[in-house]
Design an enzyme around this catalytic site. Structure first.
Site, short mmCIF file in Angstrom:
data_model
loop_
_atom_site.label_atom_id
_atom_site.label_comp_id
_atom_site.label_asym_id
_atom_site.label_seq_id
_atom_site.Cartn_x
_atom_site.Cartn_y
_atom_site.Cartn_z
N GLY A 121 -24.09 -11.66 -66.10
CA GLY A 121 -23.45 -11.60 -65.37
C GLY A 121 -23.34 -11.69 -63.98
O GLY A 121 -22.94 -12.45 -63.78
N CYS A 122 -24.10 -10.76 -63.31
CA CYS A 122 -24.38 -10.46 -62.29
C CYS A 122 -25.29 -12.24 -62.06
O CYS A 122 -25.33 -12.11 -60.15
CB CYS A 122 -24.57 -9.50 -61.38
SG CYS A 122 -23.62 -8.33 -61.91
N THR A 123 -26.50 -12.03 -62.56
CA THR A 123 -26.42 -13.37 -62.40
C THR A 123 -26.28 -14.63 -62.32
O THR A 123 -25.97 -15.34 -61.33
CB THR A 123 -28.07 -13.37 -63.37
OG1 THR A 123 -28.74 -12.48 -62.82
CG2 THR A 123 -29.19 -15.06 -63.11
#
Length: 157
Positions: free
Chosen positions: A48-50
């Site tokens: 998700g953060c990527t």
């Protein structure tokens, strides 16, 4: 659910100075007189953060053209941030807040729901700080996917 203090539009954005991926100090005051998106995310190199970081990267030119800089903050150490930046070709600063001091001051660390359970952790949050240092947008519990497109629509960018 959470006793975490949340920022609201019109509040003064809490000042910070944190190390970037190379250990260099970056302060909110470095962006005085311009708009800056400050976003908080749980952990570099997670799916998700990527996705979220790459969305900011892919939309950075349009945001910059609208006079908006971008800064990401997580509890990751600078070495992990450096690897994340290199792997994903990120072109904006990521800052390290391992003590979660700034995360807490901005209301981006505390209780949240994760898969139906209440846990303590990073609350994915995005803020637009105006030229005068006040909060112009405060968005908590944002989604990693599609968030940057929604933010651009909200900001008419």
């Amino acid at each position: 659910m959470s006793g975490t203090q949340r920022l609201e539009v019109g509040d003064r954005a809490p000042a910070f100075t944190l190390p970037d991926a190379h250990g260099n100090p970056v302060s909110l005051s470095d962006y005085a007189g311009q708009k800056v998106i400050v976003y908080f995310y749980p952990a570099a190199s997670t799916p998700g953060c990527t996705k979220q970081a790459c969305d900011f990267r892919d939309n950075l030119a349009e945001l910059n053209d609208a006079g908006i800089a971008v800064v990401g903050i997580s509890p990751d150490k600078p070495a992990k941030l450096e690897k994340f930046i290199e792997k994903e070709g990120l072109t904006f600063p990521l800052l390290s807040d391992p003590e979660k001091t700034v995360l807490t001051e901005w209301g981006a660390f505390g209780e949240k729901k994760l898969y139906g359970k209440v846990v303590t952790g990073v609350i994915r949050s995005t803020f637009l700080v105006a030229e005068d240092g006040t909060v112009a947008e405060a968005q908590y519990n944002v989604r990693a996917t599609g968030h940057v497109a929604k933010l651009r629509r909200d900001l008419s960018v």
